[in-house]
Design an enzyme around this catalytic site. Structure first.
Site, PDB file in Angstrom:
ATOM      1  N   HIS A 189       3.247   1.412   5.875  1.00 30.09           N
ATOM      2  CA  HIS A 189       2.953   0.645   4.453  1.00 30.09           C
ATOM      3  C   HIS A 189       0.999   0.121   4.791  1.00 30.09           C
ATOM      4  CE1 HIS A 189       2.528  -2.900   1.782  1.00 30.09           C
ATOM      5  NE2 HIS A 189       3.300  -2.232   1.135  1.00 30.09           N
ATOM      6  N   LYS A 227      12.510  -9.112  -0.801  1.00 30.64           N
ATOM      7  CA  LYS A 227      12.908  -7.417  -1.346  1.00 30.64           C
ATOM      8  C   LYS A 227      15.057  -7.813  -1.253  1.00 30.64           C
ATOM      9  CE  LYS A 227       9.230  -5.397   0.255  1.00 30.64           C
ATOM     10  NZ  LYS A 227       8.775  -4.926  -1.109  1.00 30.64           N
TER      11      LYS A 227
END
Length: 409
Positions: free
Chosen positions: A126, A229
């Site tokens: 990422h 998350k």
């Protein structure tokens, strides 16, 4: 409840109020949990209760509210530490993975790296696990190296280990890819790095919400994760680091709470982890994150992992039946993330029309430009599932996708 008992997944789904709403007049199918997880009622209630009954700043007051706020905040730290099998005094609470990785970059790497050193990353990282290292490399003269992937989206482990040369001082690797869903063997990777004297940083953003994570067993130097998350509030997360690193690292930010004594001729900093927690934290957010940890622990992370594996298998099987659809990532160990593209159809168009059918998927480059360049595509759609999704939703998603494809044909 645990992994061994019979779990009523419909009852668990009912704990999430947002999943009861409709969008565009149709029941919501939320397949974007890799972006952010939905919140159970107990998390929402915990945040609300803090503000209604306990709101005060932490570690600053001896009055009753201050004591309650401090205990709630530190209680969340202890819950997270137990959840991840680490010591609470090695767990820095922060806004999420991005902050955590930047903390390592500026407090550990910047004072130590030099022009002859190298930082090793993987192709699947990422941007949050790429850009900070680029900035550090620019300031120190260190070089970046990239470990490549196999065609199925798994790491080429022999090549990765061969790249662990004496110049490499730091390895940064995702536990789970947010695009491919690949689950990397981080314990073995860290063992190989440790044998070569390489410091390891693991991005656990996509792992901690979906599987049991035992940081002590992984054997890394740093582990970063994010709370939103993990069914928790936004603006929460943490960095675990070995105690010796935290003691040796200078603070990243200066201000209140991270000090023992301030004089104009110098400052004595607080002990870790508080040395890295300047300013007023997101207290209510961490109270909510503590509630999320309690909730997930009650279900059992092994049970959650098994549930999501079943949903992944179902969705993957049905998607493979659609002509012209390509799935990116087929590693043997994979989380419930499916990135896909359809010949001749732009992913944004696809996602927009799916939204009109009540289906929420993400489209774009998923903060992983180098990976998508390697895949040879500009964008993909990504359907990411969680334990609160259902097999009926998978079927409805496939039906909506087939309808949208007919419209775009």
């Amino acid at each position: 409840m645990g992994a061994t008992g019979t779990i009523d997944w419909d009852k668990i789904r009912a704990d999430f109020p947002l999943l009861r709403r409709q969008v565009h007049g149709k029941p919501l199918i939320y397949f974007d949990s890799a972006n952010t997880g939905q919140k159970p009622e107990c998390v929402i209630a915990a945040c609300d209760d803090f503000y209604r009954r306990h709101n005060a700043n932490v570690s600053r007051a001896v009055h009753q509210l201050g004591s309650e706020a401090t205990e709630a905040f530190e209680g969340a730290r202890r819950k997270l530490a137990a959840f991840l099998n680490v010591r609470a005094d090695e767990l820095v609470l922060c806004s999420g993975t991005t902050f955590a990785l930047n903390l390592v970059a500026y407090s550990w790497a910047l004072p130590r790296l030099k022009a002859s050193d190298a930082i090793l990353l993987t192709r699947m990282e990422h941007h949050a696990n790429i850009v900070p290292w680029q900035l550090i490399a620019q300031r120190t003269g260190a070089t970046l190296r990239v470990a490549e992937l196999r065609p199925d989206g798994s790491l080429d482990l022999p090549a990765l280990y061969a790249a662990m040369t004496p110049e490499v001082k730091l390895l940064a690797v995702a536990h789970v890819s947010n695009v491919l869903g690949t689950v990397n063997p981080v314990a073995e990777i860290c063992r190989q790095a440790r044998a070569r004297g390489i410091t390891t940083v693991v991005d656990g953003s996509q792992a901690v919400p979906h599987m049991p994570v035992d940081i002590a067993a992984i054997g890394c130097d740093f582990y970063a994760f994010t709370g939103h998350k993990l069914c928790g509030p936004t603006g929460t997360g943490g960095l675990w680091a070995k105690r010796e690193h935290l003691q040796a690292m200078p603070p990243f930010l200066g201000g209140g709470e991270m000090i023992k004594e301030v004089r104009f001729d110098g400052t004595v900093f607080n002990d870790p982890p508080h040395k890295f927690e300047a300013g007023t934290p997101n207290i209510a957010g961490f109270v909510g994150l503590g509630a999320a940890v309690d909730y997930l622990s009650g279900i059992g992370m092994a049970a959650i992992q098994a549930r999501e594996a079943a949903l992944l298998a179902h969705a993957s099987e049905e998607l493979r039946k659609i002509d012209g659809l390509r799935i990116f990532g087929s590693a043997p160990e994979k989380a419930a993330v499916i990135s896909f593209a359809i010949d001749g159809v732009h992913s944004h168009d696809l996602a927009t029309l799916l939204d009109l059918e009540g289906v929420a998927v993400r489209s774009g480059q998923h903060c992983a430009h180098p990976l998508l360049q390697w895949l040879g595509v500009g964008t993909t759609c990504r359907a990411s599932l969680a334990f609160y999704n259902t097999h009926a939703e998978v079927e409805a998603f496939i039906a909506a996708l087939r309808k949208v494809i007919r419209l775009l044909a």
